[in-house]
Design a protein around this motif. Structure first.
Motif, PDB file in Angstrom:
ATOM      1  N   ASP A  66       0.819  -1.206   0.000  1.00  0.00           N
ATOM      2  CA  ASP A  66       0.000   0.000   0.000  1.00  0.00           C
ATOM      3  C   ASP A  66       0.851   1.252   0.000  1.00  0.00           C
ATOM      4  O   ASP A  66       2.012   1.231   0.402  1.00  0.00           O
ATOM      5  CB  ASP A  66      -0.911   0.033   1.238  1.00  0.00           C
ATOM      6  CG  ASP A  66      -2.067   0.987   1.049  1.00  0.00           C
ATOM      7  OD1 ASP A  66      -2.701   0.926  -0.019  1.00  0.00           O
ATOM      8  OD2 ASP A  66      -2.321   1.813   1.935  1.00  0.00           O
ATOM      9  N   SER A  67       0.249   2.335  -0.458  1.00  0.00           N
ATOM     10  CA  SER A  67       0.837   3.654  -0.325  1.00  0.00           C
ATOM     11  C   SER A  67      -0.302   4.669  -0.292  1.00  0.00           C
ATOM     12  O   SER A  67      -1.297   4.496  -0.997  1.00  0.00           O
ATOM     13  CB  SER A  67       1.773   3.939  -1.502  1.00  0.00           C
ATOM     14  OG  SER A  67       2.548   5.085  -1.222  1.00  0.00           O
ATOM     15  N   PRO A  68      -0.166   5.714   0.547  1.00  0.00           N
ATOM     16  CA  PRO A  68      -1.274   6.671   0.664  1.00  0.00           C
ATOM     17  C   PRO A  68      -1.256   7.684  -0.471  1.00  0.00           C
ATOM     18  O   PRO A  68      -1.189   8.895  -0.244  1.00  0.00           O
ATOM     19  CB  PRO A  68      -1.029   7.318   2.030  1.00  0.00           C
ATOM     20  CG  PRO A  68       0.446   7.272   2.184  1.00  0.00           C
ATOM     21  CD  PRO A  68       0.911   6.018   1.502  1.00  0.00           C
ATOM     22  N   VAL A  69      -1.326   7.190  -1.687  1.00  0.00           N
ATOM     23  CA  VAL A  69      -1.269   8.025  -2.884  1.00  0.00           C
ATOM     24  C   VAL A  69      -1.785   7.180  -4.040  1.00  0.00           C
ATOM     25  O   VAL A  69      -1.696   5.949  -3.999  1.00  0.00           O
ATOM     26  CB  VAL A  69       0.195   8.480  -3.141  1.00  0.00           C
ATOM     27  CG1 VAL A  69       1.106   7.292  -3.437  1.00  0.00           C
ATOM     28  CG2 VAL A  69       0.280   9.507  -4.264  1.00  0.00           C
ATOM     29  N   LEU A  70      -2.338   7.843  -5.038  1.00  0.00           N
ATOM     30  CA  LEU A  70      -2.749   7.122  -6.239  1.00  0.00           C
ATOM     31  C   LEU A  70      -1.508   6.820  -7.062  1.00  0.00           C
ATOM     32  O   LEU A  70      -0.878   7.729  -7.593  1.00  0.00           O
ATOM     33  CB  LEU A  70      -3.750   7.965  -7.039  1.00  0.00           C
ATOM     34  CG  LEU A  70      -4.344   7.291  -8.280  1.00  0.00           C
ATOM     35  CD1 LEU A  70      -5.103   6.038  -7.917  1.00  0.00           C
ATOM     36  CD2 LEU A  70      -5.237   8.267  -9.039  1.00  0.00           C
ATOM     37  N   GLY A  80      -5.813   2.793  -7.395  1.00  0.00           N
ATOM     38  CA  GLY A  80      -6.219   2.718  -6.003  1.00  0.00           C
ATOM     39  C   GLY A  80      -6.770   1.359  -5.640  1.00  0.00           C
ATOM     40  O   GLY A  80      -6.990   0.499  -6.509  1.00  0.00           O
ATOM     41  N   GLU A  83      -8.435   0.101   1.465  1.00  0.00           N
ATOM     42  CA  GLU A  83      -7.388   0.267   2.476  1.00  0.00           C
ATOM     43  C   GLU A  83      -7.072  -1.103   3.085  1.00  0.00           C
ATOM     44  O   GLU A  83      -7.983  -1.845   3.468  1.00  0.00           O
ATOM     45  CB  GLU A  83      -7.868   1.272   3.531  1.00  0.00           C
ATOM     46  CG  GLU A  83      -6.780   1.824   4.419  1.00  0.00           C
ATOM     47  CD  GLU A  83      -6.435   0.912   5.568  1.00  0.00           C
ATOM     48  OE1 GLU A  83      -5.245   0.813   5.926  1.00  0.00           O
ATOM     49  OE2 GLU A  83      -7.347   0.257   6.115  1.00  0.00           O
ATOM     50  N   TYR A 108       3.437   8.614   7.301  1.00  0.00           N
ATOM     51  CA  TYR A 108       2.125   9.246   7.129  1.00  0.00           C
ATOM     52  C   TYR A 108       1.039   8.623   7.994  1.00  0.00           C
ATOM     53  O   TYR A 108      -0.127   8.543   7.598  1.00  0.00           O
ATOM     54  CB  TYR A 108       1.747   9.245   5.640  1.00  0.00           C
ATOM     55  CG  TYR A 108       2.817   9.903   4.799  1.00  0.00           C
ATOM     56  CD1 TYR A 108       3.237  11.205   5.073  1.00  0.00           C
ATOM     57  CD2 TYR A 108       3.455   9.219   3.770  1.00  0.00           C
ATOM     58  CE1 TYR A 108       4.254  11.815   4.343  1.00  0.00           C
ATOM     59  CE2 TYR A 108       4.461   9.821   3.019  1.00  0.00           C
ATOM     60  CZ  TYR A 108       4.855  11.119   3.314  1.00  0.00           C
ATOM     61  OH  TYR A 108       5.854  11.715   2.593  1.00  0.00           O
ATOM     62  N   ASN A 109       1.452   8.140   9.167  1.00  0.00           N
ATOM     63  CA  ASN A 109       0.500   7.703  10.172  1.00  0.00           C
ATOM     64  C   ASN A 109       0.965   8.217  11.528  1.00  0.00           C
ATOM     65  O   ASN A 109       2.143   8.525  11.710  1.00  0.00           O
ATOM     66  CB  ASN A 109       0.425   6.170  10.247  1.00  0.00           C
ATOM     67  CG  ASN A 109      -0.484   5.571   9.199  1.00  0.00           C
ATOM     68  OD1 ASN A 109      -1.702   5.708   9.257  1.00  0.00           O
ATOM     69  ND2 ASN A 109       0.105   4.906   8.213  1.00  0.00           N
ATOM     70  N   ASP A 140       4.715  12.634  -4.501  1.00  0.00           N
ATOM     71  CA  ASP A 140       3.261  12.587  -4.656  1.00  0.00           C
ATOM     72  C   ASP A 140       2.579  12.217  -3.338  1.00  0.00           C
ATOM     73  O   ASP A 140       1.553  12.797  -2.979  1.00  0.00           O
ATOM     74  CB  ASP A 140       2.870  11.560  -5.730  1.00  0.00           C
ATOM     75  CG  ASP A 140       3.117  12.089  -7.141  1.00  0.00           C
ATOM     76  OD1 ASP A 140       3.451  13.285  -7.289  1.00  0.00           O
ATOM     77  OD2 ASP A 140       2.983  11.293  -8.089  1.00  0.00           O
ATOM     78  N   ASN A 144       0.173  14.651  -0.284  1.00  0.00           N
ATOM     79  CA  ASN A 144      -1.140  14.358   0.309  1.00  0.00           C
ATOM     80  C   ASN A 144      -1.159  14.607   1.812  1.00  0.00           C
ATOM     81  O   ASN A 144      -2.200  14.468   2.455  1.00  0.00           O
ATOM     82  CB  ASN A 144      -1.553  12.909   0.026  1.00  0.00           C
ATOM     83  CG  ASN A 144      -1.943  12.706  -1.435  1.00  0.00           C
ATOM     84  OD1 ASN A 144      -2.411  13.636  -2.087  1.00  0.00           O
ATOM     85  ND2 ASN A 144      -1.745  11.493  -1.937  1.00  0.00           N
ATOM     86  N   PHE A 145       0.022  14.969   2.360  1.00  0.00           N
ATOM     87  CA  PHE A 145       0.152  15.129   3.810  1.00  0.00           C
ATOM     88  C   PHE A 145       0.843  16.431   4.182  1.00  0.00           C
ATOM     89  O   PHE A 145       1.589  16.489   5.148  1.00  0.00           O
ATOM     90  CB  PHE A 145       0.872  13.920   4.410  1.00  0.00           C
ATOM     91  CG  PHE A 145       0.084  12.654   4.244  1.00  0.00           C
ATOM     92  CD1 PHE A 145      -0.823  12.263   5.209  1.00  0.00           C
ATOM     93  CD2 PHE A 145       0.201  11.885   3.086  1.00  0.00           C
ATOM     94  CE1 PHE A 145      -1.589  11.120   5.045  1.00  0.00           C
ATOM     95  CE2 PHE A 145      -0.561  10.737   2.909  1.00  0.00           C
ATOM     96  CZ  PHE A 145      -1.459  10.356   3.900  1.00  0.00           C
TER      97      PHE A 145
ATOM     98  N   TYR B 112      -6.495  12.558   4.320  1.00  0.00           N
ATOM     99  CA  TYR B 112      -6.302  11.587   3.236  1.00  0.00           C
ATOM    100  C   TYR B 112      -6.568  10.161   3.730  1.00  0.00           C
ATOM    101  O   TYR B 112      -7.308   9.396   3.114  1.00  0.00           O
ATOM    102  CB  TYR B 112      -4.891  11.700   2.650  1.00  0.00           C
ATOM    103  CG  TYR B 112      -4.764  11.048   1.286  1.00  0.00           C
ATOM    104  CD1 TYR B 112      -4.997  11.780   0.125  1.00  0.00           C
ATOM    105  CD2 TYR B 112      -4.445   9.700   1.153  1.00  0.00           C
ATOM    106  CE1 TYR B 112      -4.905  11.190  -1.129  1.00  0.00           C
ATOM    107  CE2 TYR B 112      -4.356   9.103  -0.092  1.00  0.00           C
ATOM    108  CZ  TYR B 112      -4.588   9.859  -1.232  1.00  0.00           C
ATOM    109  OH  TYR B 112      -4.504   9.269  -2.475  1.00  0.00           O
ATOM    110  N   ARG B 116      -9.928   7.820   2.824  1.00  0.00           N
ATOM    111  CA  ARG B 116      -9.707   6.532   2.190  1.00  0.00           C
ATOM    112  C   ARG B 116     -10.312   5.393   3.014  1.00  0.00           C
ATOM    113  O   ARG B 116     -10.906   4.464   2.453  1.00  0.00           O
ATOM    114  CB  ARG B 116      -8.187   6.339   2.038  1.00  0.00           C
ATOM    115  CG  ARG B 116      -7.785   5.435   0.895  1.00  0.00           C
ATOM    116  CD  ARG B 116      -7.540   4.026   1.334  1.00  0.00           C
ATOM    117  NE  ARG B 116      -6.907   3.255   0.308  1.00  0.00           N
ATOM    118  CZ  ARG B 116      -5.673   2.777   0.405  1.00  0.00           C
ATOM    119  NH1 ARG B 116      -4.929   3.043   1.434  1.00  0.00           N
ATOM    120  NH2 ARG B 116      -5.199   2.004  -0.553  1.00  0.00           N
ATOM    121  N   ASN B 211      -6.807   7.620  -3.552  1.00  0.00           N
ATOM    122  CA  ASN B 211      -6.401   6.354  -4.166  1.00  0.00           C
ATOM    123  C   ASN B 211      -7.514   5.308  -4.086  1.00  0.00           C
ATOM    124  O   ASN B 211      -7.287   4.154  -3.717  1.00  0.00           O
ATOM    125  CB  ASN B 211      -5.089   5.846  -3.552  1.00  0.00           C
ATOM    126  CG  ASN B 211      -5.139   5.760  -2.044  1.00  0.00           C
ATOM    127  OD1 ASN B 211      -6.096   6.205  -1.439  1.00  0.00           O
ATOM    128  ND2 ASN B 211      -4.102   5.208  -1.453  1.00  0.00           N
TER     129      ASN B 211
END
Lengths: 457, 457
Positions: A66-70, A80, A83, A108-109, A140, A144-145, B112, B116, B211
Motif C-alpha cells: 500500500d501507499s497513501p497516494v494514487l 487505487g 485500504e 504518514y500515520n 506525490d 497528500n500530507f 487523506y 480513504r 487512491n
C-alpha cells in the motif's frame, strides 16, 4: 532438482509461503486478460476468495502492499484499492488460520492510531496480523500530507525506528494479565498493570497507555521490505520477516547471509528473522505454455506508458530512454534516488548484465517490477523454490502471482502438493497465530518487571 | 399517548432509530451485572451479534463512539475497545442492510487516510457507512499526538470544517463513471474524470486524487454530536444526522427548532438534517420492574470514582464536591470548559433544576452520562418516543441501551413492534444504503461539470 539426501541448509525445516495479492495480479497488464475482473480492486469478495484459496494452500500469510497516494496512471491500470487493514478485517472474519499482513507507512500515520488499528485487527483475527513497515517514498505521497517533497531517505528511516519504538511501547502498555474483571469488587483491571509510556523522542511525543488491552500476539509480526543500506540495518534490528527482490541465486544467497549476519551482530538469533524473496511464478502445463502466457502478458503492456514510468523511476526525461536501445551509460547513482533505492540498483544491474533494451527491460519489469519472474511447469517452480531454500537464499517465498485468481489457484493446486510431497511445506496448519506459522516467539512485555507507573487515578 | 388523528409534526413520516453500542451497555456499571461479559469490549463476535440484533429490529444504523485515548480509569470499567472502523468492517461482511456509523477525530487524523478508510468501508458494506465527526476534547488525547494540551475549542471546529472540505473534495476526486475498463484499448479509467484536488488551506495541504474510486454513497452519511454554539453551527452546515443529549421535551423541541432554522438560514432544506436525541431505555415488564433494574445499576456505581470523574469534568478538585450536598454555587462558566461544553451546561442545569445532590446526580449520569434515562414498560418507552417525535423534538432516536445485549434485545423485541404497529417505524427495509434509510440524497460531484484538471500523465 529434487530433494537431496545429504544435509544442507534448509534440511529439517520447512519453508514459509506468503501470497502477495495485488488485485488482479502482480503483472502490470493482468487486468486486460479476458479472465480478469477489472473492478476486482474495489471488490472485497475478490480479496476474501483469494485469502480463502491461500488458506486452502496452507500458506503462512497473505500480504497487501500500500501507499497513501494514487500510484501510476489510473488511465492505464486499476487505480487505487481498498485500504489494507479494512481488507484484512473483512478477511479475518471469513478465514480461520491464514496470517494477514498489511503495509502501513511510518511517515504518514500517527503511532497511536496505527498501534491501535493493528492491535484491533489482531483481536479480530485472534492473533493473525502482521505489519509491513514502510517509510513511503515519493513526492506525490508527501503532497497528500502537507509536505512539498518526501523527507530524506535516512531521516525517514530514523523516524521509522522511533515509530516502531513507540508502537511497541504502546503494545506493552497493558500487561497480559491486567484484566481481572472482579465484578463483586468493581475492579475491572489491575491499574498497576496499565501504564503510561511517556515517550518523548525526536519525532514523537506519546503519553499512552493504548486504549486497548494487549492483543493475542502482543505485537503484529513485524515485516520489512526495503533492501537499501538503511533498509537492511532497519530490518536487522526490527524485522521478523523480510520481503526482498532478488534476481539470481547468487544475489539471493549473498543478501540472505548479509542480513542474517547483521541480525547476529545486533545480538539476535538469525532464525528470528525470516527472509522471503519474491517469485512471480507463471505456471503452464508445459514450459512452452508457461512462456506463451508470459509473452501474452508482455504484449499487453503499453510500451509508451511503461517507458514513462521507468523514466520517472530514474529521474530522467522520457526522451532519455529509447525503446530499442540499452539504458543510457550515464545514470544517477543510488545515492541520488530518494525512494526504492535498492530496487533502482537491481533494475540497472539487471539491464546491464543481460544487456537488455529498454523494451526488453520493460517486459521483465511489467511482470515482476524487479522481482524474479519464473515461467515453467509446476515441477520446475517447485524445483527452483527448493533450490533457493536448500542453497540458503530463502526461508520461504513471497509468491506474487502475475494473474489473479488463476495464478494463485495454479500455485495452490499444482505447486503446493509437490512441495508437501517433498516434505518442504506443511500439509496442515499446526498453529493458530501468524507468529506460530512463522515460528516466532510472542514478545515479552518490557514493562512487566518494572515498578508500577500506573495510569489509574 | 397513542397515535393521533390530527396532522402534527411527524405525521406522514416515520422515525429513524440508531443503536448506540457501548460494549456491555451505556451504563457505567453495566459490566458488573451477572449477565455481562467483562471481555465483550474486545470481542468482535459480541459487536457482530449486537449489529445483527439491530438489523433484525430494522434499525437505520448502529453507532460506535470513540476517542484516541484511554478514557476513564481502567481499574473501574472496561478500558479501551476495538477501533470502530475495524468493528464496522467486520460487521459489514456479516450483515446486509444495517447502517454503520463510527466516530473519527478531525484533530487526530489525516484527511487523506480518513477519507480513504471510510470510502473503503463504504465499498465493503455496499453503501452503508456513516462518519460521526468529532473534534476530540481533552489534554489526555492531545498528549498521545505530540501536543501538550487540547487545541482551543473554536480552533478545533475551524480545523474540523476544513477537514470535511478536504475529505469531501477527495471523495469527489473520481467521477462516478470514471472507470471505463476498456481491455482492448488498455484504458482503465477516463483520466479526465480523475482529478487532483490541489487543496491549500489553513490547516491542510492535500494534492489528491484519492487512491480509491468514488464509493457507493459517494460520501459517508455525515453525523455530528456536539451541541455547543460552535457545534451547532458546524452541524447546521455539514451534518446530515445529529445525535444530541436532551433531558426534557421542552429542551428537545427548542434544540430541534433552533438547529433546523440554522440549517435553513444556510440555504439547506432542514429535512436533510435528521435530529436524533439520545434515550437510555430501561425496560421492564412493569414500571416497578424497570425502576428496580435502574436502581440495581445505580447501586453498582462506585460513588468515589464517579465523584472524581465529575470533578474532572468540572475542572474542580474532588474535595469541592460533597456526595450528599448539591453542587457548589460557584462553578466555571461554559466558556471555560474546553471540551463537551453543552454537556457540561446540561449537567449543571439538570442538577440545579431538580436540586440533586452530587450522589443523586452521579446516579443520573451513570445511566445516561447526560442523556435522558427512561425507565418503564415497552409501551411507555414507545409512548415517549412517539410524543417527542410528534411534538417536533426528534426525527428519530439514538437508542442507548444501559445494558447489552439484553437492553437491545428488549427494545427490538418489545418496543419496535409497538412502533411498527403505530405506523411510526418501518416493518421491512426498503433501501439498501444508509443514505437510503435516512432519506438522504447521494451527493453530487462538485468537479463533474468542471474543465478537466486531470492527474493522468
Amino acid at each position: 532438482m529434487t530433494s537431496a539426501q545429504t544435509p544442507r541448509p534448509g534440511d529439517g525445516k520447512t519453508l514459509h509461503l506468503n501470497a502477495f495479492l495485488m488485485s488482479v495480479g502482480h503483472h502490470e497488464a493482468a487486468w486486460r486478460l479476458p479472465e480478469s475482473d477489472p473492478h476486482a480492486h474495489i471488490d472485497i469478495d475478490h480479496y476474501v476468495r483469494l485469502a480463502q484459496t491461500a488458506e486452502r494452500g496452507k500458506f503462512d500469510s497473505i500480504f497487501f502492499a500500500d501507499s497513501p497516494v494514487l500510484m501510476g496512471d489510473p488511465g492505464r491500470r486499476p487505480g487505487g484499492k481498498l485500504e489494507p487493514t479494512v481488507i484484512l478485517t473483512a478477511v479475518a472474519v471469513q478465514t480461520d488460520r491464514i496470517g494477514l499482513i498489511a503495509t502501513a507507512s511510518t511517515s504518514y500515520n500517527d503511532p497511536y492510531n496505527l498501534a491501535r488499528r493493528f492491535a484491533s485487527v489482531d483481536f479480530v483475527s485472534k492473533g493473525r496480523v502482521g505489519w509491513n513497515i514502510v517509510t513511503t517514498a515519493g513526492a506525490d505521497a508527501a503532497r497528500n500530507f502537507g509536505l512539498d517533497d518526501t523527507p530524506d531517505h535516512r531521516l525517514r528511516y530514523e523516524k521509522a525506528a522511533e515509530f516502531v519504538e513507540v508502537a511497541t511501547k504502546l503494545w506493552d502498555s497493558w500487561e497480559d494479565d491486567a484484566i481481572v474483571a472482579d465484578k463483586a469488587l468493581g475492579v475491572h483491571a489491575d491499574a498497576n498493570k496499565v501504564r503510561k509510556i511517556g515517550h518523548r523522542g525526536e519525532f514523537f511525543s506519546v503519553d499512552g497507555p493504548l486504549n486497548l488491552p494487549r492483543s493475542p500476539q502482543a505485537y503484529p509480526v513485524l515485516v520489512q521490505a526495503g533492501s537499501s543500506e538503511n533498509g537492511k540495518n532497519f530490518a536487522a534490528r526490527y524485522a521478523e520477516a523480510v520481503f526482498t527482490a532478488q534476481q539470481t541465486l547468487a544475489d539471493g544467497t549473498s543478501f540472505y547471509r548479509d542480513l542474517k549476519e547483521r541480525a547476529r551482530l545486533l545480538g539476535r538469533d538469525p532464525d528470528t528473522l525470516k527472509i522471503l524473496p519474491g517469485i512471480v511464478p507463471v505456471i503452464g502445463d508445459t514450459e512452452v505454455e508457461a512462456r506463451e502466457l508470459d509473452a501474452e502478458l508482455e504484449r499487453l503492456i503499453s510500451p509508451e506508458y511503461a517507458r514513462k514510468q521507468l523514466a520517472d523511476r530514474f529521474g530522467l526525461p522520457v526522451e532519455a530512454l529509447e525503446l530499442d536501445r540499452e539504458l543510457p551509460e550515464e545514470l544517477p547513482s543510488e545515492d541520488d534516488i530518494q525512494g526504492a533505492k535498492s530496487r533502482y540498483t537491481l533494475i540497472v544491474n539487471l539491464a546491464r548484465t543481460e544487456r537488455l533494451t529498454v523494451r526488453q527491460l520493460i517486459a521483465r519489469l511489467g511482470g515482476g517490477r524487479g522481482h524474479r519472474t519464473f515461467a515453467g511447469t509446476a515441477e520446475q517452480v517447485a524445483d527452483t523454490i527448493e533450490e533457493w531454500f536448500r542453497a540458503g537464499a530463502a526461508d520461504g517465498f513471497n509468491v506474487m502471482p502475475a494473474v489473479l485468481p488463476s495464478g494463485l489457484d495454479r500455485f495452490v493446486d499444482r505447486v503446493v502438493p509437490i512441495l508437501q510431497e517433498r516434505g518442504l511445506f506443511r500439509t496442515e496448519y499446526t498453529e493458530t497465530t501468524l507468529r506460530g506459522h512463522y515460528g516466532l516467539a510472542r514478545p515479552e512485555n518490557r514493562f512487566a518487571a518494572e515498578t508500577p507507573l500506573a495510569v489509574a487515578q
